[in-house]
Design an enzyme around this catalytic site. Structure first.
Site, PDB file in Angstrom:
ATOM      1  N   GLU A  67      -4.060 -10.632   0.247  1.00  0.00           N
ATOM      2  CA  GLU A  67      -4.842 -10.542   1.479  1.00  0.00           C
ATOM      3  C   GLU A  67      -6.282 -10.873   1.132  1.00  0.00           C
ATOM      4  O   GLU A  67      -6.817 -10.373   0.150  1.00  0.00           O
ATOM      5  CB  GLU A  67      -4.800  -9.127   2.077  1.00  0.00           C
ATOM      6  CG  GLU A  67      -3.436  -8.723   2.584  1.00  0.00           C
ATOM      7  CD  GLU A  67      -3.393  -7.286   3.116  1.00  0.00           C
ATOM      8  OE1 GLU A  67      -4.421  -6.781   3.610  1.00  0.00           O
ATOM      9  OE2 GLU A  67      -2.316  -6.688   3.018  1.00  0.00           O
ATOM     10  N   GLU A 122       0.814  -1.215   0.000  1.00  0.00           N
ATOM     11  CA  GLU A 122       0.000   0.000   0.000  1.00  0.00           C
ATOM     12  C   GLU A 122       0.850   1.269   0.000  1.00  0.00           C
ATOM     13  O   GLU A 122       0.800   2.066   0.925  1.00  0.00           O
ATOM     14  CB  GLU A 122      -0.971  -0.037   1.183  1.00  0.00           C
ATOM     15  CG  GLU A 122      -1.942  -1.189   0.997  1.00  0.00           C
ATOM     16  CD  GLU A 122      -3.095  -1.209   1.983  1.00  0.00           C
ATOM     17  OE1 GLU A 122      -2.839  -1.051   3.180  1.00  0.00           O
ATOM     18  OE2 GLU A 122      -4.234  -1.423   1.561  1.00  0.00           O
TER      19      GLU A 122
HETATM   20  C1  GAL Z   1      -4.986  -4.024   4.077  1.00  0.00           C
HETATM   21  C2  GAL Z   1      -3.597  -3.736   4.549  1.00  0.00           C
HETATM   22  C3  GAL Z   1      -3.265  -4.425   5.826  1.00  0.00           C
HETATM   23  C4  GAL Z   1      -4.372  -4.238   6.802  1.00  0.00           C
HETATM   24  C5  GAL Z   1      -5.642  -4.766   6.236  1.00  0.00           C
HETATM   25  C6  GAL Z   1      -6.818  -4.564   7.124  1.00  0.00           C
HETATM   26  O1  GAL Z   1      -5.414  -3.023   3.263  1.00  0.00           O
HETATM   27  O2  GAL Z   1      -2.659  -4.095   3.582  1.00  0.00           O
HETATM   28  O3  GAL Z   1      -2.072  -3.908   6.321  1.00  0.00           O
HETATM   29  O4  GAL Z   1      -4.538  -2.893   7.060  1.00  0.00           O
HETATM   30  O5  GAL Z   1      -5.944  -4.079   5.064  1.00  0.00           O
HETATM   31  O6  GAL Z   1      -6.689  -5.110   8.355  1.00  0.00           O
END
Ligand code: GAL
Length: 989
Positions: free
Chosen positions: A502, A432
């Site tokens: 993620e 990010e």
């Molecule tokens: C993503 C980010 C993580 C964390 C997650 C939400 O956007 O890369 O670091 O913030 O969301 O928990």
């Protein structure tokens, strides 16, 4: 060089975009066999100042008197030591906790001066006393290594300044041999919480200043090893490994098991066993230079992008991964070796095969463990600039050439440190950080230095700099489209494999929908798996709160419990989410037909065969195993399937020993002890029903009659004649039995603030589902039933659930049939739950036995790991301790539950013809909903029981998509029933 005082100015390096000055070039991280080293971990003297320049640097000079200084432990974060005496942690997700004006930071800049005094051990090479070692090619005879300091440090040894550095989770080394003395050495380190580097470290986590990884003094012998690069590839066609160890200092490479004894730089090809995460075969080796021997553990493997797929040793891999931040509930990011090992073991035991080191390179010892136990690693650089999104990415350092040296320094420090780990298969540029030239420069540098691995960066949706199309939190439908190649996008991207770096946000209860994702991942070659967000809750152990989260330290800006979104609770207890994940990604797939007695076994590994596993069956009658045995595991290559015949059932069809439900349970277990789990550890399982469940009924034979005390008696129960509520069943007092639709919203119900307006928690509260009123319209004793009509509705609307409770009895047993008819426009908003709740007087000795899904909680889209069986628990242990209290603890598919209020007391039995959800707790849903921390919940003398006909799914909307439509609980005409009875004591039925 002599000591120089810089006075109260001279802190320009703090806000300098450069990575620092004075440090040695980055190199591989290794432990020597023979060179001495001295850990400088331990108790350090410490002084905290409010600003970067509050104190001059006299403390670094000789003879400084620090008698009145405090002490801190290194490695550690000063804000987590001595009960807040040195300030407190701050949690923000992506917002910078200071005004954004790069590279400037606030004047209020907590600054920790650290002092460590040390003598060299008696056996420390005397050579040092002589000063610099010219034979070592101009390098110094000792190196001081910092493995991690947040966020910026300036270092002196014996009064001489060594330099300054940024890059919190990266190593920095200084040449110090010429400065060392046999005794009375003074190491001075000034650490600033905020620096220009903070702009590059905006990861979603606590801001925790300090020297949080090891500090070590390393002897560097003359002719010792400096940097080296192990190139060990595997040719899957020939079955050979090719080894070349490039070493800055020439020497020999010895691999005894392969009879290799070659010069550094020399290429040799021999037959080898390859390394994979499933078969982590490592060869012990030695790199010997004239002055030193360094042990190596070599894994032969080849990572390529081929046919649009990530292939290792010629085969595509499927990542069943997690995102791992380093976390310990007391020590923050200062992790000890035992904790790192525990993480790896927990991952292996839960069928996790991959880790993304979100969002920085971990302690290097963690990667050694990944090599040893076998995990695929995406090693991510210490880089995130997410806070610039608040200003549309204006001034983003990754698109500003002035910052590029700092970015390249970070890339180099990661790659050089970790390049010799076979587990690392992909480099990630960071997280990010928007897009920009700096990222392209990093990717270019990495490719030039290490062509043997792939490059990842999620923020690059065009895949300009990357080898894999990566996204976060894409919903099921989009992932499926991507899998089918229907997502369009730039030409390069269309050629690339896809991963979700993620997904499945594990905040609070959940994540839901994992099994649905996994089916999609496995259906399309292009999709090479994903990494659940995230491994562990970052709760901080705290007397007042149990585990603290954002805001608990009075931060003016914070993101609450968004920092608790892991598959492990902060104390590393697996959450139900991890058990669900284990089941969903199990590497052996079984399906079959219990009646035919055939199980189809598929080897779901990418590389391993099934020789390490044994198959065990049990034959279960109404949840009780009446026979067990083993089956021969077919020799299956990865991806292959075979049918395995089950034995004849140990209970003959039609015999009385058969239950209302018979089923096979087949488990794939470890056949022998492994490095990560003992023999018998369950890797995968399936249950195959044989006989369908038979429904039973209660024939209404009793008639409701006035009991002469204002109540109505029916069978074993007495009702309040005015409210129609049962006041006792079988002599057990019952309170407040009514329809219930409310649950304490989960983090996934509440949804993230940036989510669309479909977030259920807020919608439910807007409708008033947390404040339903219950109007009694009629209590009608009839011939063979007591009928109670209610209208359940929130204030201020015409929405309602018309409810008819029909009570009947066959004498000992009491049946409740509920019919629910909605009124008004429910706007397609699903209900949280639909069932009844009631209270029983009971204390901490209340227990439950049930026949149904267990042992842990399950919800409609989180229920894969619930195994049908007979289970038992105290009511207290039924609770799942989500750091922020919320709906939890439901047991799914329950056929029968027995609630005991204490030893020797009558037991209430509940049964239903249709499996139901069972929940019991010693506080009300309203109390659960109101609690901010577990410590807000005080158990009372009533056990509140919920028997639910249905539950709304969980989803993952605390960051990703909500529950899939099939897991919604629509408002519609519904009927359900329960049967209650209290056996005579001693009557176990
Ligand atoms: C993503 C980010 C993580 C964390 C997650 C939400 O956007 O890369 O670091 O913030 O969301 O928990």
């Amino acid at each position: 060089m002599s000591f120089r005082t810089t006075g109260s100015v001279g802190v320009g390096y703090v806000e300098d975009v450069s990575p620092g000055s004075g440090a040695l070039p980055p190199r591989a991280w290794y432990a020597s066999s023979d060179a001495a080293s001295l850990s400088l971990n331990g108790s350090w003297r410490f002084r905290l100042s409010p600003t970067a320049d509050a104190e001059d640097d006299a403390f670094a000079g000789p003879g400084y008197d620090c008698a009145d200084w405090a002490e801190v432990t290194v490695p550690g974060h000063w804000v987590l030591q001595q009960d807040g005496r040195f300030g407190t942690p701050v949690y923000t997700n992506h917002r910078y906790p200071f005004p954004v004006d790069p590279p400037r930071v606030p004047t209020e800049n907590p600054t920790g001066d650290h002092l460590r005094f040390f003598d060299l051990p008696d056996d420390w090479p005397t050579l040092l006393a002589k000063g610099a070692d010219a034979d070592a090619g101009g390098s110094d005879s000792a190196v001081l290594r910092f493995d991690g300091v947040e966020s910026c440090a300036r270092v002196w040894l014996n009064g001489t300044e060594l330099g300054d550095f940024k890059g919190s989770r990266l190593p920095h080394e200084f040449a110090v041999g010429h400065l060392l003395r046999p005794a009375g050495n003074v190491l001075a380190v000034r650490v600033h919480q905020w620096s220009a580097g903070s702009y590059l470290e905006d990861q979603d986590q606590w801001w925790l200043p300090g020297i949080f990884r090891d500090v070590t003094l390393l002897h560097r012998p003359a002719g010792g090893v400096r940097d080296f690069f192990v190139h060990a590839s595997y040719d899957h066609r020939a079955g050979t490994g090719t080894l070349r160890v490039d070493s800055e200092v020439e020497g020999r490479v010895l691999v005894p098991a392969l009879d290799i004894d070659v010069e550094t730089g020399q290429v040799i090809t021999v037959p080898v066993r390859p390394w994979t995460a499933e078969t982590p075969y490592l060869y012990d080796a030695v790199l010997a230079t004239p002055g030193e021997r360094v042990p190596l553990r070599i894994g032969f493997r080849t990572v390529v992008l081929e046919d649009g797929l990530i292939k290792v040793n010629g085969r595509p891999v499927l990542f069943k991964g997690v995102n791992r931040h380093e976390w310990h509930s007391e020590h923050g990011r200062a992790l000890d070796a035992g904790t790192m090992r525990e993480d790896v073991l927990l991952m292996k035991r839960h069928n996790v095969n991959a880790v993304r080191t979100s969002h920085y390179p971990p302690h290097p010892a963690f990667l050694d463990l990944c090599d040893e136990y076998g995990l695929w690693v995406i090693d991510e650089c210490d880089l995130e600039t997410h806070g610039f999104t608040e200003q549309d990415w204006r001034d983003n350092p990754v698109d500003d050439d002035r910052w590029t040296p700092a970015l390249l320094d970070r890339a180099a420090r990661m790659v050089e440190r970790d390049k010799n780990h076979p587990s690392v298969v992909i480099w990630s540029l960071g997280n990010e950080a928007g897009t920009g030239r700096g990222l392209t420069a990093m990717a270019g540098w990495i490719r030039g230095r290490d062509g043997s691995r792939l490059i990842h960066y999620e923020g690059d949706w065009n895949c300009r700099d990357t080898d894999v199309y990566s996204r976060m939190y894409a919903d099921h439908a989009e992932v499926d489209r991507i899998g089918r190649g229907l997502d369009g996008g730039p030409a390069k991207r269309r050629e690339l494999p896809f991963i979700q770096c993620e997904y499945a946000h594990a905040m609070g209860n959940g994540p839901g929908g994992l099994a649905d994702y996994q089916r999609i991942f496995e259906a399309h070659d292009r999709i090479q798996g994903g990494f659940v967000w995230e491994w562990i809750d970052h709760g901080i152990r705290d007397e007042r709160y149990g585990f603290a989260y954002g805001g608990d330290f009075g931060e003016e800006l914070h993101d609450g419990n968004f920092v608790c979104d892991g598959l492990l609770f902060p104390d590393r207890t697996p959450s139900p989410g991890l058990l669900e994940y284990k089941k969903v990604v199990e590497p052996v797939r079984m399906e079959g037909d219990g009646v035919d007695g055939v199980v189809r076994i598929t080897n779901g590994y990418d590389f391993a065969d099934l020789s390490g596993l044994a198959l065990r069956w049990s034959y279960d009658v109404d949840g009780e195993a009446v026979g067990t045995g083993t089956l021969t595991v077919p020799a299956l290559a990865p991806g292959e399937s075979a049918d395995v015949k089950l034995p004849e059932p140990p209970v003959e069809a039609g015999s009385a020993a058969r239950g209302t439900e018979d089923r096979w349970t087949v488990r794939a277990v470890l056949a022998g002890d492994t490095a990560w789990a003992p023999r018998g550890h369950v890797v995968a399982w399936i249950q195959l029903p044989i006989s369908p469940r038979q429904l039973f009924g209660v024939t209404a034979r009793s008639r409701p009659v006035a009991d002469g005390r204002g109540g109505i008696a029916l069978g074993p129960a007495v009702f309040d004649a005015r409210t129609g509520e049962p006041v006792s069943i079988g002599g057990i007092d019952v309170t407040g039995l009514r329809l219930d639709v409310w649950r304490a919203p989960t983090d996934n119900d509440e949804g993230a603030p940036w989510q669309p307006d479909t977030r259920l928690g807020p919608l439910w509260r807007r409708l008033g589902l947390h404040r339903m009123r219950h109007r009694v319209d009629a209590v009608e004793p009839g011939e063979d039933a007591l009928t109670v009509r209610t209208r359940v509705a929130p204030a201020a609307t015409d929405l309602a659930l018309r409810t008819v409770h029909r009570w009947t009895s066959d004498g000992p047993r009491l049946k409740l049939s509920v019919s629910v008819t909605p009124e008004g426009d429910w706007q397609r908003v699903p209900l949280p739950r639909l069932g009844i709740r009631f209270g029983l007087a009971a204390g901490d000795r209340a227990r439950v036995r049930w026949y149904g899904g267990g042992p842990g909680e399950a919800y409609p889209d989180t229920g894969s790991a619930a195994m049908l069986g007979r289970w038992e628990s105290t009511v207290d242990d039924l609770q799942t301790p989500y750091v922020r209290p919320q709906e939890n603890g439901a047991r799914a598919d329950v056929r029968r539950a027995e609630i005991s209020r204490g030893p020797g007391l009558p037991v209430l039995h509940v049964e239903s013809g249709r499996p139901f959800w069972f929940t019991a707790r010693r506080w009300t849903t309203e109390q659960l909903d109101a609690a901010g921390h577990l410590t807000d919940l005080t158990p009372g003398d009533t056990v509140w029981v919920n028997l639910d006909h249905a539950q709304q799914g969980i989803g993952s909307q605390s960051c990703g998509p909500g529950p899939l439509p099939q897991y919604h609980l629509p408002v519609r005409q519904t009927e359900f029933s329960f049967v209650f009875w209290v056996p005579e004591q001693g009557d176990g039925s």
